[in-house]
Design a protein around this motif. Sequence first.
Motif, PDB file in Angstrom:
ATOM      1  N   MET A 359       2.276  -9.876  -4.815  1.00 27.96           N
ATOM      2  CA  MET A 359       0.784  -9.475  -4.798  1.00 27.96           C
ATOM      3  C   MET A 359      -0.190 -10.766  -4.735  1.00 27.96           C
ATOM      4  SD  MET A 359       0.120  -6.180  -7.048  1.00 27.96           S
ATOM      5  CE  MET A 359      -1.674  -6.517  -7.119  1.00 27.96           C
ATOM      6  N   ALA A 360      -0.942 -10.961  -3.655  1.00 32.10           N
ATOM      7  CA  ALA A 360      -1.865 -11.998  -3.509  1.00 32.10           C
ATOM      8  C   ALA A 360      -2.992 -11.363  -3.099  1.00 32.10           C
ATOM      9  CB  ALA A 360      -1.252 -13.222  -2.916  1.00 32.10           C
ATOM     10  N   ALA A 361      -3.834 -10.997  -3.943  1.00 33.34           N
ATOM     11  CA  ALA A 361      -5.178 -10.094  -3.487  1.00 33.34           C
ATOM     12  C   ALA A 361      -6.261 -10.862  -4.000  1.00 33.34           C
ATOM     13  CB  ALA A 361      -5.068  -8.577  -3.465  1.00 33.34           C
ATOM     14  N   GLN A 362      -6.958 -11.800  -3.412  1.00 32.82           N
ATOM     15  CA  GLN A 362      -8.099 -12.601  -4.123  1.00 32.82           C
ATOM     16  C   GLN A 362      -9.358 -11.919  -4.464  1.00 32.82           C
ATOM     17  OE1 GLN A 362      -9.359 -15.891  -1.992  1.00 32.82           O
ATOM     18  NE2 GLN A 362      -9.344 -15.072  -0.069  1.00 32.82           N
ATOM     19  N   ASP A 363      -9.646 -10.834  -3.667  1.00 32.11           N
ATOM     20  CA  ASP A 363     -10.856  -9.959  -3.664  1.00 32.11           C
ATOM     21  C   ASP A 363     -10.891  -8.688  -4.484  1.00 32.11           C
ATOM     22  OD1 ASP A 363     -12.216 -11.961  -2.615  1.00 32.11           O
ATOM     23  OD2 ASP A 363     -11.705 -11.256  -0.387  1.00 32.11           O
ATOM     24  N   GLN A 364      -9.377  -8.503  -5.019  1.00 31.51           N
ATOM     25  CA  GLN A 364      -8.954  -7.205  -5.613  1.00 31.51           C
ATOM     26  C   GLN A 364      -8.749  -7.396  -6.955  1.00 31.51           C
ATOM     27  OE1 GLN A 364      -9.458  -4.210  -3.821  1.00 31.51           O
ATOM     28  NE2 GLN A 364      -9.859  -5.294  -1.859  1.00 31.51           N
ATOM     29  N   ASP A 365      -9.105  -6.302  -7.920  1.00 26.31           N
ATOM     30  CA  ASP A 365      -8.596  -6.283  -9.140  1.00 26.31           C
ATOM     31  C   ASP A 365      -7.005  -6.041  -9.371  1.00 26.31           C
ATOM     32  OD1 ASP A 365      -8.922  -6.356 -11.965  1.00 26.31           O
ATOM     33  OD2 ASP A 365      -8.628  -4.075 -11.979  1.00 26.31           O
ATOM     34  N   PRO A 366      -6.244  -7.182  -9.930  1.00 28.04           N
ATOM     35  CA  PRO A 366      -4.781  -7.036 -10.016  1.00 28.04           C
ATOM     36  C   PRO A 366      -4.222  -5.693 -10.584  1.00 28.04           C
ATOM     37  CG  PRO A 366      -5.536  -9.111 -10.766  1.00 28.04           C
ATOM     38  CD  PRO A 366      -6.719  -8.300 -10.391  1.00 28.04           C
ATOM     39  N   TRP A 367      -5.110  -5.121 -11.657  1.00 24.49           N
ATOM     40  CA  TRP A 367      -4.383  -4.096 -12.238  1.00 24.49           C
ATOM     41  C   TRP A 367      -4.874  -2.632 -11.612  1.00 24.49           C
ATOM     42  CZ3 TRP A 367      -1.750  -1.415 -15.190  1.00 24.49           C
ATOM     43  CH2 TRP A 367      -1.870  -0.362 -15.904  1.00 24.49           C
ATOM     44  N   THR A 368      -5.952  -2.676 -10.702  1.00 22.47           N
ATOM     45  CA  THR A 368      -6.155  -1.518  -9.832  1.00 22.47           C
ATOM     46  C   THR A 368      -4.930  -1.226  -8.899  1.00 22.47           C
ATOM     47  OG1 THR A 368      -8.585  -2.001 -10.160  1.00 22.47           O
ATOM     48  CG2 THR A 368      -7.774  -0.585  -8.263  1.00 22.47           C
ATOM     49  N   LEU A 369      -4.645  -2.578  -8.246  1.00 19.81           N
ATOM     50  CA  LEU A 369      -3.453  -2.407  -7.401  1.00 19.81           C
ATOM     51  C   LEU A 369      -2.109  -1.980  -8.061  1.00 19.81           C
ATOM     52  CD1 LEU A 369      -4.572  -5.197  -5.073  1.00 19.81           C
ATOM     53  CD2 LEU A 369      -4.610  -2.838  -4.302  1.00 19.81           C
ATOM     54  N   ALA A 370      -1.798  -2.920  -9.042  1.00 22.59           N
ATOM     55  CA  ALA A 370      -0.806  -2.820  -9.766  1.00 22.59           C
ATOM     56  C   ALA A 370      -0.402  -1.424 -10.161  1.00 22.59           C
ATOM     57  CB  ALA A 370      -0.537  -3.567 -10.786  1.00 22.59           C
ATOM     58  N   LYS A 371      -1.034  -0.649 -10.668  1.00 24.42           N
ATOM     59  CA  LYS A 371      -0.769   0.789 -11.309  1.00 24.42           C
ATOM     60  C   LYS A 371      -0.567   1.485  -9.943  1.00 24.42           C
ATOM     61  CE  LYS A 371      -5.745   2.424 -11.649  1.00 24.42           C
ATOM     62  NZ  LYS A 371      -6.765   2.628 -12.499  1.00 24.42           N
ATOM     63  N   GLU A 372      -0.828   1.420  -8.968  1.00 28.14           N
ATOM     64  CA  GLU A 372      -0.524   2.054  -7.752  1.00 28.14           C
ATOM     65  C   GLU A 372       0.658   1.676  -6.965  1.00 28.14           C
ATOM     66  OE1 GLU A 372      -3.781   2.604  -4.956  1.00 28.14           O
ATOM     67  OE2 GLU A 372      -5.362   3.185  -6.770  1.00 28.14           O
ATOM     68  N   VAL A 373       1.065   0.386  -7.066  1.00 28.45           N
ATOM     69  CA  VAL A 373       1.992  -0.169  -6.336  1.00 28.45           C
ATOM     70  C   VAL A 373       3.405  -0.460  -7.224  1.00 28.45           C
ATOM     71  CG1 VAL A 373       2.704  -2.448  -5.157  1.00 28.45           C
ATOM     72  CG2 VAL A 373       0.603  -1.555  -4.723  1.00 28.45           C
ATOM     73  N   LEU A 374       3.265  -0.546  -8.399  1.00 31.78           N
ATOM     74  CA  LEU A 374       4.469  -0.670  -9.255  1.00 31.78           C
ATOM     75  C   LEU A 374       5.238   0.593  -9.305  1.00 31.78           C
ATOM     76  CD1 LEU A 374       3.258  -2.601 -12.413  1.00 31.78           C
ATOM     77  CD2 LEU A 374       4.832  -3.278 -10.597  1.00 31.78           C
ATOM     78  N   PRO A 375       5.013   1.815  -9.311  1.00 31.37           N
ATOM     79  CA  PRO A 375       5.757   2.799  -9.108  1.00 31.37           C
ATOM     80  C   PRO A 375       6.544   2.933  -7.820  1.00 31.37           C
ATOM     81  CG  PRO A 375       3.728   3.586  -9.882  1.00 31.37           C
ATOM     82  CD  PRO A 375       3.493   2.184  -9.380  1.00 31.37           C
ATOM     83  N   LEU A 376       6.264   2.076  -6.689  1.00 25.89           N
ATOM     84  CA  LEU A 376       6.911   2.014  -5.560  1.00 25.89           C
ATOM     85  C   LEU A 376       8.307   1.458  -5.877  1.00 25.89           C
ATOM     86  CD1 LEU A 376       4.117   1.590  -3.011  1.00 25.89           C
ATOM     87  CD2 LEU A 376       5.246   3.738  -3.838  1.00 25.89           C
ATOM     88  N   LEU A 377       8.329   0.432  -6.734  1.00 29.89           N
ATOM     89  CA  LEU A 377       9.594  -0.350  -7.018  1.00 29.89           C
ATOM     90  C   LEU A 377      10.628   0.478  -7.594  1.00 29.89           C
ATOM     91  CD1 LEU A 377       7.929  -3.572  -8.505  1.00 29.89           C
ATOM     92  CD2 LEU A 377       8.364  -2.911  -6.045  1.00 29.89           C
ATOM     93  N   SER A 378      12.006  -0.147  -7.365  1.00 24.83           N
ATOM     94  CA  SER A 378      13.046   0.587  -8.196  1.00 24.83           C
ATOM     95  C   SER A 378      12.929  -0.051  -9.680  1.00 24.83           C
ATOM     96  CB  SER A 378      14.276   0.048  -7.426  1.00 24.83           C
ATOM     97  OG  SER A 378      14.567  -1.296  -7.438  1.00 24.83           O
ATOM     98  N   TYR A 379      13.679   0.603 -10.513  1.00 25.76           N
ATOM     99  CA  TYR A 379      13.792   0.182 -11.838  1.00 25.76           C
ATOM    100  C   TYR A 379      14.491  -1.111 -11.949  1.00 25.76           C
ATOM    101  CZ  TYR A 379      12.375   5.088 -13.097  1.00 25.76           C
ATOM    102  OH  TYR A 379      11.664   6.220 -13.070  1.00 25.76           O
TER     103      TYR A 379
END
Length: 448
Positions: A359-379
């Motif tokens: 993730m490299a989103a300078q204008d976005q809050d990292p936690w707001t994106l991370a909680k939506e994107v992390l479930p898309l990863l495999s364990y």
Amino acid sequence: MEHSEDQAMSENQNNNNNKAQDPNPRFANEGCSVLLDVNDGDRLVFARLSSGAIFKIGNKNYSLKPLIGAPFGSLFQVESGEEGSSFLSRILPIKKESSSVNVIDDDGRDNRELIDNNESQNLTVEEIEAMRREGAKGEEIIEALIANSSTFDKKFQLSQEKYLLKKQKKYAPKVLLRRPFARSICEAYFKKYPARIGFIRVDALSLLLTMANVTAYSDVLVVDLVGGLITGAVAERLGGTGYVCNTYKGNSPPSVDMVRMFNFTDKVKERIVHASINELSSPKNASPEENNQQGGVCKSEININESSTSDMVEDVAEARVVDDVVTESKITKSPQPGAKASKEAVEMWKENGFSSLIMAAQDQDPWTLAKEVLPLLSYSAPFAIYHQYLQPLATCMHNLQQGKMAINLQITEPWLREYQVLPSRSHPHMQMSSFGGYVLSGIRISTT
């Protein structure tokens, strides 16, 4: 059956011919993007080579046609031709004999007796212009300046070298032909326009790729809001294997125009796709109404900034391209990077998950994106999140720990120091970047 076999053989032959026609990545071919380094980093300019491309140095325009077909790393110098015309000519490196002693001996000379009153040079500006009109080379003008200088012999060796370098940049500028890849593109943008890449330094970029464990045959999910630098760096490391999927919130994908500077082959471009977070996180068995809504969203996302052009580190006027008009029937369109991800690939990622995340989103809050994107990863998949400031990453790290969503969490501050290595004067560079952002890394785990 015979007809189908013949057709399959012809298709294989066509594919082999297309592979054979792939340009050599070590040479600058017509139509490819190049990075022009003027006078050892004084100016860095991106340009696209063609027979009509023009490059401006000082007050004069020079054709880039001599650069076509030259290997990357070639050095070109401005030379004067007949009737005062100038052009770029390739120069071959001269092997210098290495001295066993690296200590400079100036016989006690120094600059205490020198007075800077602009009276030490006997050669006038009119005489220099006359030499240029007569076709004198840059080295000849520099030799004439040295011969007509009354203080050059009195200067010590380091001062003489600085004098020669200053005159060489003015009367005999050199252009280094560099290949655009992840490091050179990142360094060029960080030097001229760091805000466009989120102030990502080259060591921070390498740390992101390492922490995310980007290797061949990986399916990497990226949130790239820095112009496509992360997407291009990941695709370059994958080398045409695996996939790099750029995800985003909303209906329109972010711009990844920097990817076009990498000169990727069609095989690599096909591996660069995009899909929204809603598409990747939606349930696999959706109702017909939801499918229709998703289909409408897909149609609205197909337009991928086809009319946009790649960002230039300098103004467009400095690298102007004048191409001949070609009819549309003769143009063979190659796949564009950043196409829509296929439904089969999206379903596969929903079932198996991605192998890593950057993730490299300078204008976005990292936690707001991370909680939506992390479930898309495999364990057990690694992830790396870049941000210019420390506090947003610290908040994200705290929330990940509280939610027990990841382990091995750490925040790293990359540190880089460049050195000048010369005889009797090796030291750190006088002007360096003291800040390169922060990287939060970890490994996703199951919360159940």
